[in-house]
Motif scaffolding. Structure first.
Motif, PDB file in Angstrom:
ATOM      1  N   UNK A 130      26.239  -3.583  15.708  1.00  0.00           N
ATOM      2  CA  UNK A 130      26.992  -3.356  16.990  1.00  0.00           C
ATOM      3  C   UNK A 130      26.374  -2.230  17.639  1.00  0.00           C
ATOM      4  N   UNK A 131      25.774  -1.355  17.027  1.00  0.00           N
ATOM      5  CA  UNK A 131      24.890  -0.301  17.622  1.00  0.00           C
ATOM      6  C   UNK A 131      24.010  -0.777  18.737  1.00  0.00           C
ATOM      7  N   UNK A 136      22.109  -1.317  24.315  1.00  0.00           N
ATOM      8  CA  UNK A 136      21.630  -2.243  25.418  1.00  0.00           C
ATOM      9  C   UNK A 136      22.347  -2.297  26.604  1.00  0.00           C
ATOM     10  N   UNK A 137      23.725  -2.148  26.366  1.00  0.00           N
ATOM     11  CA  UNK A 137      24.478  -2.345  27.454  1.00  0.00           C
ATOM     12  C   UNK A 137      24.530  -1.277  28.629  1.00  0.00           C
ATOM     13  N   UNK A 138      24.691  -1.548  29.631  1.00  0.00           N
ATOM     14  CA  UNK A 138      24.742  -0.870  30.726  1.00  0.00           C
ATOM     15  C   UNK A 138      25.896  -0.825  31.636  1.00  0.00           C
ATOM     16  N   UNK A 157      24.474 -13.217  13.188  1.00  0.00           N
ATOM     17  CA  UNK A 157      24.905 -11.988  14.030  1.00  0.00           C
ATOM     18  C   UNK A 157      26.386 -12.117  13.797  1.00  0.00           C
ATOM     19  N   UNK A 158      26.996 -11.022  13.611  1.00  0.00           N
ATOM     20  CA  UNK A 158      28.404 -10.760  13.524  1.00  0.00           C
ATOM     21  C   UNK A 158      29.218 -10.893  14.548  1.00  0.00           C
ATOM     22  N   UNK A 159      29.940 -11.889  15.107  1.00  0.00           N
ATOM     23  CA  UNK A 159      30.312 -12.104  16.344  1.00  0.00           C
ATOM     24  C   UNK A 159      31.691 -11.343  16.562  1.00  0.00           C
ATOM     25  N   UNK A 160      32.412 -11.229  15.390  1.00  0.00           N
ATOM     26  CA  UNK A 160      33.566 -10.289  15.613  1.00  0.00           C
ATOM     27  C   UNK A 160      33.104  -8.882  15.932  1.00  0.00           C
TER      28      UNK A 160
END
Length: 394
Positions: A130-131, A136-138, A157-160
């Motif tokens: 998750x990190x 990567x998000x803006x 990948x852990x969808x939850x």
């Protein structure tokens, strides 16, 4: 039968969205091969006015797929990439998408060569934690795009966990569930907003139809997707919808056989001296095994491998030596297929980008079909043995 109906998956696969034809009693949904519909008066009709906008065969398919994914809405498209395009068309110049770095080449091409030139930004990262997503998000991020299992490295990948990070910033999450199918994995129940399928693959299952679908319980997204069908025209043909309805009736049965055969094939390949590495999330030492065991019913029908002699030439010799595993694009059909992602399904991704994402040039991808397990293993054994023979020249 509704998406919330308590019936089991197999029962919903056979019946959801479908009922006997009221005029004849036909148990199979008819193919409504029509371009238009007679109206009682202008804009007074029986729910359908023009076939680009809607078709009863398509409606039955959409309701069936929505039930299987536990969604309120299903929207069928002419292909999987048409469904992806419809999702991305909600974005505007300046918006940003975070996507898994290992993904289908057609998705990468659509993002980079169609939507990026129109002002949408894309960042491709390994979303193993998750990190990684949070970093990567803006402030401009509007969508997180997840493949799991990924194509072709079979990362999990852990969808939850990823959906929880996106939800904190009010960012939508779309999951390409093509490799798993709704029988093995239901991303909406894990927090995703949208689920994408290339229905060409496991949902179709017989290598005879091209299609796509997006499933969601968000009314706003559903309205957007249906508008795209109306405005852009990426609608599936009635016969294609009929073929998919035929196929979903046996999805649960086929997936169980795909999974069992893939497990046997992966075990065999891992024990062979000519194979250096086998990628399969069912192995307990696979980095994503624990997550896969938690969010999937089983580990799927896909297996990727790298040969001991890790060259493209050796990979080609191996693929040309199989008899039951046919060398072809696509996956998810009842027949087993073998492909070379670097030159086939992922050829549109630049070589340096592929390698940076961890995709070796010599990697081979297997779509394990529903044939007899022993015959599939014998076929692979023959092909691997052929690698020890001198290569023919000329």
């Amino acid at each position: 039968m509704t998406p919330s109906d308590p019936a089991g998956f197999g029962t919903r696969a056979v019946h959801a969205g479908q009922r006997p034809d009221p005029s004849t009693g036909a148990i199979m949904t008819p193919v409504y091969q029509t371009s238009t519909y007679v109206q009682h008066a202008p804009d007074v009709h029986q729910g359908y006015d023009y076939a680009r906008v809607g078709n009863p065969t398509r409606t039955a398919l959409e309701q069936n797929l929505a039930s299987l994914e536990g969604a309120a809405h299903g929207v069928a498209f002419a292909s999987g990439v048409a469904g992806i395009d419809a999702i991305l068309r909600r974005l505007r110049p300046g918006d940003h998408v975070v996507s898994t770095s290992d993904l289908y080449g057609g998705t990468y091409r659509l993002m980079r060569q169609v939507h990026e030139p129109m002002g949408v930004g894309f960042t491709f990262v390994d979303l193993a934690s998750p990190d990684a997503l949070a970093e990567a998000m803006t402030d401009a991020t509007k969508l997180v795009w997840i493949e799991t299992p990924t194509n072709p490295l079979l990362r999990i990948y852990d969808v939850e966990a990823l959906a929880a990070v996106a939800r904190e910033r009010d960012v939508a999450v779309a999951v390409d569930n093509t490799f798993a199918s709704p029988y093995l994995q239901r991303p909406l129940a894990l927090g995703a907003d949208l689920v994408l399928h290339s229905t060409t693959k496991y949902l179709g299952g017989h290598s005879d139809v091209i299609g796509g679908a997006v499933l969601t319980s968000d009314d706003g997204w559903a309205e957007h997707l249906r508008f795209q069908i109306k405005a852009v025209g990426a609608a599936p043909a009635p016969l294609d919808c009929f073929l998919l309805l035929r196929s979903t009736k046996t999805l649960h049965l086929r997936m169980e056989r795909h999974c069992a055969n893939a497990r046997a094939v992966a075990d065999f390949l891992r024990g062979h001296d000519a194979v250096a590495r086998v990628l399969y999330p069912g192995f307990e030492d696979h980095p994503g095994h624990e997550v896969a065991a938690r969010q999937m019913r089983d580990f799927g029908g896909m297996v990727s491998l790298v040969l001991a002699d890790d060259t493209v030439e050796t990979a080609v010799r191996f693929m040309q030596s199989t008899r039951l595993f046919s060398l072809a694009e696509s996956l998810g059909g009842v027949e087993s297929l073998v492909s070379h992602p670097a030159s086939m399904t992922h050829g549109s991704i630049p070589a340096d980008v592929r390698r940076a994402a961890g995709l070796p040039d010599g990697l081979v991808r297997l779509s394990v079909g529903v044939e007899d397990e022993g015959d599939l293993i014998a076929d692979l054994n023959r092909a691997l043995a052929a690698l020890a023979e001198p290569a023919l020249v000329g």
